[in-house]
Design a protein around this motif. Sequence first.
Motif, PDB file in Angstrom:
ATOM      1  N   MET A  31     -40.626   5.607  32.457  1.00 39.02           N
ATOM      2  CA  MET A  31     -40.232   5.153  33.783  1.00 39.02           C
ATOM      3  C   MET A  31     -41.097   5.792  34.873  1.00 39.02           C
ATOM      4  O   MET A  31     -41.338   5.202  35.899  1.00 39.02           O
ATOM      5  CB  MET A  31     -38.750   5.456  34.011  1.00 39.02           C
ATOM      6  N   TRP A  32     -41.589   7.017  34.635  1.00 36.22           N
ATOM      7  CA  TRP A  32     -42.359   7.709  35.672  1.00 36.22           C
ATOM      8  C   TRP A  32     -43.611   6.934  36.047  1.00 36.22           C
ATOM      9  O   TRP A  32     -44.014   6.923  37.221  1.00 36.22           O
ATOM     10  CB  TRP A  32     -42.681   9.144  35.263  1.00 36.22           C
ATOM     11  N   SER A  33     -44.230   6.257  35.093  1.00 34.40           N
ATOM     12  CA  SER A  33     -45.433   5.487  35.390  1.00 34.40           C
ATOM     13  C   SER A  33     -45.116   4.328  36.328  1.00 34.40           C
ATOM     14  O   SER A  33     -45.850   4.074  37.296  1.00 34.40           O
ATOM     15  CB  SER A  33     -46.060   4.969  34.093  1.00 34.40           C
ATOM     16  N   GLU A  34     -44.031   3.626  36.071  1.00 33.78           N
ATOM     17  CA  GLU A  34     -43.619   2.520  36.939  1.00 33.78           C
ATOM     18  C   GLU A  34     -43.267   3.030  38.337  1.00 33.78           C
ATOM     19  O   GLU A  34     -43.618   2.405  39.340  1.00 33.78           O
ATOM     20  CB  GLU A  34     -42.418   1.797  36.315  1.00 33.78           C
ATOM     21  N   VAL A  67     -37.083  10.907  42.982  1.00 39.27           N
ATOM     22  CA  VAL A  67     -36.740   9.486  43.006  1.00 39.27           C
ATOM     23  C   VAL A  67     -35.530   9.271  42.084  1.00 39.27           C
ATOM     24  O   VAL A  67     -35.580   9.637  40.904  1.00 39.27           O
ATOM     25  CB  VAL A  67     -37.915   8.605  42.518  1.00 39.27           C
ATOM     26  N   ILE A  68     -34.485   8.736  42.632  1.00 45.61           N
ATOM     27  CA  ILE A  68     -33.328   8.349  41.832  1.00 45.61           C
ATOM     28  C   ILE A  68     -33.494   6.857  41.542  1.00 45.61           C
ATOM     29  O   ILE A  68     -33.694   6.068  42.468  1.00 45.61           O
ATOM     30  CB  ILE A  68     -32.004   8.651  42.568  1.00 45.61           C
ATOM     31  N   TRP A  69     -33.470   6.512  40.265  1.00 47.90           N
ATOM     32  CA  TRP A  69     -33.816   5.148  39.855  1.00 47.90           C
ATOM     33  C   TRP A  69     -32.796   4.565  38.889  1.00 47.90           C
ATOM     34  O   TRP A  69     -31.984   5.285  38.321  1.00 47.90           O
ATOM     35  CB  TRP A  69     -35.194   5.128  39.190  1.00 47.90           C
ATOM     36  N   ARG A  70     -32.893   3.264  38.741  1.00 43.19           N
ATOM     37  CA  ARG A  70     -32.149   2.562  37.697  1.00 43.19           C
ATOM     38  C   ARG A  70     -33.021   1.400  37.238  1.00 43.19           C
ATOM     39  O   ARG A  70     -33.824   0.871  38.012  1.00 43.19           O
ATOM     40  CB  ARG A  70     -30.812   2.056  38.190  1.00 43.19           C
ATOM     41  N   LYS A  71     -32.877   1.044  36.006  1.00 41.29           N
ATOM     42  CA  LYS A  71     -33.632  -0.095  35.485  1.00 41.29           C
ATOM     43  C   LYS A  71     -33.130  -1.369  36.121  1.00 41.29           C
ATOM     44  O   LYS A  71     -31.925  -1.528  36.360  1.00 41.29           O
ATOM     45  CB  LYS A  71     -33.532  -0.162  33.964  1.00 41.29           C
ATOM     46  N   LYS A  72     -34.059  -2.269  36.382  1.00 38.18           N
ATOM     47  CA  LYS A  72     -33.693  -3.563  36.950  1.00 38.18           C
ATOM     48  C   LYS A  72     -32.821  -4.335  35.961  1.00 38.18           C
ATOM     49  O   LYS A  72     -33.081  -4.328  34.766  1.00 38.18           O
ATOM     50  CB  LYS A  72     -34.941  -4.378  37.258  1.00 38.18           C
ATOM     51  N   LEU A  75     -48.636  11.344  41.956  1.00 42.41           N
ATOM     52  CA  LEU A  75     -48.762  11.926  40.619  1.00 42.41           C
ATOM     53  C   LEU A  75     -47.387  12.196  40.009  1.00 42.41           C
ATOM     54  O   LEU A  75     -46.395  12.341  40.727  1.00 42.41           O
ATOM     55  CB  LEU A  75     -49.551  13.229  40.692  1.00 42.41           C
ATOM     56  N   ARG A  76     -47.360  12.319  38.707  1.00 41.91           N
ATOM     57  CA  ARG A  76     -46.124  12.631  37.996  1.00 41.91           C
ATOM     58  C   ARG A  76     -45.704  14.065  38.286  1.00 41.91           C
ATOM     59  O   ARG A  76     -46.520  14.980  38.307  1.00 41.91           O
ATOM     60  CB  ARG A  76     -46.355  12.464  36.497  1.00 41.91           C
ATOM     61  N   GLY A  77     -44.424  14.247  38.504  1.00 44.83           N
ATOM     62  CA  GLY A  77     -43.859  15.576  38.660  1.00 44.83           C
ATOM     63  C   GLY A  77     -42.973  15.889  37.465  1.00 44.83           C
ATOM     64  O   GLY A  77     -43.026  15.221  36.426  1.00 44.83           O
ATOM     65  N   ALA A  78     -42.151  16.886  37.613  1.00 47.01           N
ATOM     66  CA  ALA A  78     -41.282  17.334  36.522  1.00 47.01           C
ATOM     67  C   ALA A  78     -40.188  16.320  36.227  1.00 47.01           C
ATOM     68  O   ALA A  78     -39.698  15.629  37.121  1.00 47.01           O
ATOM     69  CB  ALA A  78     -40.652  18.674  36.883  1.00 47.01           C
ATOM     70  N   THR A  79     -39.820  16.249  34.972  1.00 41.40           N
ATOM     71  CA  THR A  79     -38.661  15.473  34.544  1.00 41.40           C
ATOM     72  C   THR A  79     -37.660  16.479  33.999  1.00 41.40           C
ATOM     73  O   THR A  79     -37.913  17.105  32.979  1.00 41.40           O
ATOM     74  CB  THR A  79     -39.026  14.455  33.447  1.00 41.40           C
ATOM     75  N   GLY A  80     -36.567  16.661  34.693  1.00 41.76           N
ATOM     76  CA  GLY A  80     -35.588  17.656  34.278  1.00 41.76           C
ATOM     77  C   GLY A  80     -34.488  17.057  33.432  1.00 41.76           C
ATOM     78  O   GLY A  80     -34.355  15.845  33.299  1.00 41.76           O
ATOM     79  N   GLY A  81     -33.703  17.914  32.843  1.00 40.33           N
ATOM     80  CA  GLY A  81     -32.526  17.483  32.099  1.00 40.33           C
ATOM     81  C   GLY A  81     -32.856  16.839  30.777  1.00 40.33           C
ATOM     82  O   GLY A  81     -33.901  17.063  30.185  1.00 40.33           O
ATOM     83  N   LYS A  82     -31.966  15.996  30.328  1.00 40.58           N
ATOM     84  CA  LYS A  82     -32.111  15.317  29.046  1.00 40.58           C
ATOM     85  C   LYS A  82     -33.256  14.307  29.130  1.00 40.58           C
ATOM     86  O   LYS A  82     -33.527  13.762  30.190  1.00 40.58           O
ATOM     87  CB  LYS A  82     -30.824  14.574  28.697  1.00 40.58           C
ATOM     88  N   PRO A  83     -33.884  14.024  28.026  1.00 46.90           N
ATOM     89  CA  PRO A  83     -34.907  12.971  28.030  1.00 46.90           C
ATOM     90  C   PRO A  83     -34.306  11.664  28.538  1.00 46.90           C
ATOM     91  O   PRO A  83     -33.187  11.302  28.172  1.00 46.90           O
ATOM     92  CB  PRO A  83     -35.303  12.862  26.563  1.00 46.90           C
ATOM     93  N   LEU A  84     -35.041  10.985  29.374  1.00 46.16           N
ATOM     94  CA  LEU A  84     -34.505   9.799  30.035  1.00 46.16           C
ATOM     95  C   LEU A  84     -34.956   8.499  29.396  1.00 46.16           C
ATOM     96  O   LEU A  84     -34.590   7.433  29.837  1.00 46.16           O
ATOM     97  CB  LEU A  84     -34.927   9.800  31.512  1.00 46.16           C
ATOM     98  N   TYR A  85     -35.765   8.585  28.363  1.00 49.92           N
ATOM     99  CA  TYR A  85     -36.256   7.363  27.735  1.00 49.92           C
ATOM    100  C   TYR A  85     -35.099   6.574  27.146  1.00 49.92           C
ATOM    101  O   TYR A  85     -34.237   7.119  26.469  1.00 49.92           O
ATOM    102  CB  TYR A  85     -37.301   7.701  26.670  1.00 49.92           C
ATOM    103  N   GLY A  86     -35.075   5.302  27.447  1.00 46.43           N
ATOM    104  CA  GLY A  86     -34.022   4.437  26.928  1.00 46.43           C
ATOM    105  C   GLY A  86     -32.754   4.442  27.754  1.00 46.43           C
ATOM    106  O   GLY A  86     -31.822   3.706  27.455  1.00 46.43           O
ATOM    107  N   ARG A  87     -32.694   5.252  28.766  1.00 48.21           N
ATOM    108  CA  ARG A  87     -31.498   5.299  29.609  1.00 48.21           C
ATOM    109  C   ARG A  87     -31.640   4.308  30.759  1.00 48.21           C
ATOM    110  O   ARG A  87     -32.739   4.032  31.221  1.00 48.21           O
ATOM    111  CB  ARG A  87     -31.288   6.705  30.151  1.00 48.21           C
ATOM    112  N   PRO A  88     -30.530   3.820  31.278  1.00 43.31           N
ATOM    113  CA  PRO A  88     -30.604   2.810  32.341  1.00 43.31           C
ATOM    114  C   PRO A  88     -30.819   3.381  33.738  1.00 43.31           C
ATOM    115  O   PRO A  88     -31.103   2.632  34.667  1.00 43.31           O
ATOM    116  CB  PRO A  88     -29.243   2.112  32.247  1.00 43.31           C
ATOM    117  N   ALA A  89     -30.674   4.688  33.903  1.00 43.91           N
ATOM    118  CA  ALA A  89     -30.816   5.294  35.226  1.00 43.91           C
ATOM    119  C   ALA A  89     -31.174   6.763  35.077  1.00 43.91           C
ATOM    120  O   ALA A  89     -30.964   7.363  34.021  1.00 43.91           O
ATOM    121  CB  ALA A  89     -29.515   5.155  36.018  1.00 43.91           C
TER     122      ALA A  89
END
Length: 131
Positions: free
Chosen positions: A1-4, A124-129, A40-54
């Motif tokens: 998601m960070w790339s998008e 950035v707080i996001w959710r998948k479309k 540029l990409r920054g830190a991704t904290g917490g649980k891995p977010l891959y596959g999550r909707p938000a």
Amino acid sequence: MWSELKQIVAAALRIALHGEIDVTTSGDAEVPTVDTVRVLRGATGGKPLYGRPAGEQELVLEIWTTHEDPTLADDRLEALESAVAVALETVPRDGTVMKIDVLSIDPDSDLFRPTVGSRMNIRVIWRKKLT
């Protein structure tokens, strides 16, 4: 998601800054010689977010300008930081991006005079479309 997210933020900055600033989504070791914002990409904290909707993702905005006169360089950098902060308000909130917070702005400690820069850290707080 960070790339998008990088692409979404960069596209909004290009429009809001009227094409007067070089906006890129990659960095290198070279210090820019023209007004530039690097998304540029920054830190991704917490649980891995891959596959999550938000989730949340930090991005880093490197902001650069140059002038031989140190005072004018500082003035230009401050104005560019302000323009970027205002431009962030134009990022569409109707799909992926829900909210953007500026976490901090770190100076480059005058390491590259006459070019000066800063690092704007955003969340950035996001959710998948929904399709």
